[in-house]
Design an enzyme around this catalytic site. Structure first.
Site, PDB file in Angstrom:
ATOM      1  N   GLY A  48      45.883  32.440  34.465  1.00 23.59           N
ATOM      2  CA  GLY A  48      45.084  32.133  35.663  1.00 23.59           C
ATOM      3  C   GLY A  48      45.272  33.012  36.877  1.00 23.59           C
ATOM      4  CD  GLU A 102      50.982  28.965  38.438  1.00 26.04           C
ATOM      5  OE1 GLU A 102      50.257  29.874  37.968  1.00 26.04           O
ATOM      6  OE2 GLU A 102      51.614  28.181  37.724  1.00 26.04           O
ATOM      7  CG  ASP A 103      46.370  29.681  38.235  1.00 24.75           C
ATOM      8  OD1 ASP A 103      47.502  29.149  38.258  1.00 24.75           O
ATOM      9  OD2 ASP A 103      45.603  29.560  37.257  1.00 24.75           O
ATOM     10  CG  ASP A 106      47.199  19.515  38.647  1.00 24.17           C
ATOM     11  OD1 ASP A 106      47.222  18.575  39.450  1.00 24.17           O
ATOM     12  OD2 ASP A 106      46.553  19.460  37.585  1.00 24.17           O
ATOM     13  CE  LYS A 109      56.740  17.834  32.464  1.00 27.48           C
ATOM     14  NZ  LYS A 109      56.503  16.613  31.689  1.00 27.48           N
ATOM     15  CG  PHE A 155      39.152  20.874  36.199  1.00 28.57           C
ATOM     16  CD1 PHE A 155      40.439  20.802  35.677  1.00 28.57           C
ATOM     17  CD2 PHE A 155      38.323  21.925  35.799  1.00 28.57           C
ATOM     18  CE1 PHE A 155      40.886  21.759  34.779  1.00 28.57           C
ATOM     19  CE2 PHE A 155      38.767  22.878  34.894  1.00 28.57           C
ATOM     20  CZ  PHE A 155      40.051  22.785  34.381  1.00 28.57           C
ATOM     21  CG  ASP A 162      40.923  28.335  31.528  1.00 29.35           C
ATOM     22  OD1 ASP A 162      41.894  28.072  32.272  1.00 29.35           O
ATOM     23  OD2 ASP A 162      40.870  27.978  30.344  1.00 29.35           O
ATOM     24  NE  ARG A 168      41.331  32.459  31.409  1.00 34.37           N
ATOM     25  CZ  ARG A 168      42.283  31.579  31.690  1.00 34.37           C
ATOM     26  NH1 ARG A 168      42.669  31.390  32.928  1.00 34.37           N
ATOM     27  NH2 ARG A 168      42.850  30.871  30.723  1.00 34.37           N
TER      28      ARG A 168
END
Ligand code: IMP
Length: 177
Positions: A48, A102-103, A106, A109, A155, A162, A168
């Site tokens: 990502g 990082e993209d 969320d 984790k 989302f 993606d 993407r």
């Protein structure tokens, strides 16, 4: 709002190309200031983050290194919550200033599980740059040092992100409608 289809779902424009590019440049400028005289190693997390990493890197004026690694933990629209693979990290992090790219964060984790592996190598410093943060969804303790946009728990696709492999290539970020 432009609506597009990716697989079976409809997504509406959420962040335009101009807005994303402006913010990425601002983050790079902050990093240029914070790391003046240093030579950080950027570790971008595939798949990502490839667009964010490329655009961010383009705006750096400091000396910097970049590598890509893969940690797969996501299938379809639900996080499996498992870090499946961690491949491609060949650099020695000892005494280095490391910035994770990082993209999207969320639940948190993925990074929460992965960071101890990096800390173990005793980098001089370790920071995280995330383009998107779903702060309402983040349940794992994580300090994000550079955040592009704090977004609702919906989302999103585009700009590297993606939905089941597609989307993407979009220059904008779209949100599920
Ligand atoms: P976390 O471990 O729950 O923080 O999930 C992080 C990873 O899940 C990200 O690197 C993405 O690959 C994926 N992800 C989370 N939310 C989205 C989304 O809205 N669209 C696309 N991928 C997502």
């Amino acid at each position: 709002m432009a609506v597009i289809k990716v697989h079976d779902k409809s997504f509406g424009t959420y962040l335009s190309e101009v807005v994303i590019q402006k913010r990425v440049k601002e983050i790079a400028e902050n990093i240029n200031k914070d790391y003046a005289g240093k030579k950080p190693l950027f570790i971008a997390i595939l798949n990502g983050s490839f667009m964010f990493a490329a655009d961010l890197f383009r705006h750096l004026t400091i000396e910097a290194e970049l590598c890509f690694i893969k940690l797969a933990s996501y299938k379809g629209m639900k996080s499996s919550g498992k870090v499946i693979t961690s491949i491609g990290l060949e650099e020695d992090l000892f005494d280095k200033d490391v910035i994770i790219v990082e993209d999207i964060v969320d639940t948190g984790k993925t990074l929460h599980k992965f960071l101890p592996k990096l800390v173990h190598q005793q980098p001089k410093s370790l920071k995280i740059a995330a383009l998107l943060h779903k702060s309402e969804a983040t349940t794992y303790p994580l300090t994000l040092d550079y955040i592009g946009f704090d977004i609702p728990n919906k989302f999103v696709v585009g700009y590297g992100l993606d939905y089941d492999g597609l989307g993407r290539n979009l220059k904008e970020i779209y949100q599920l409608v």
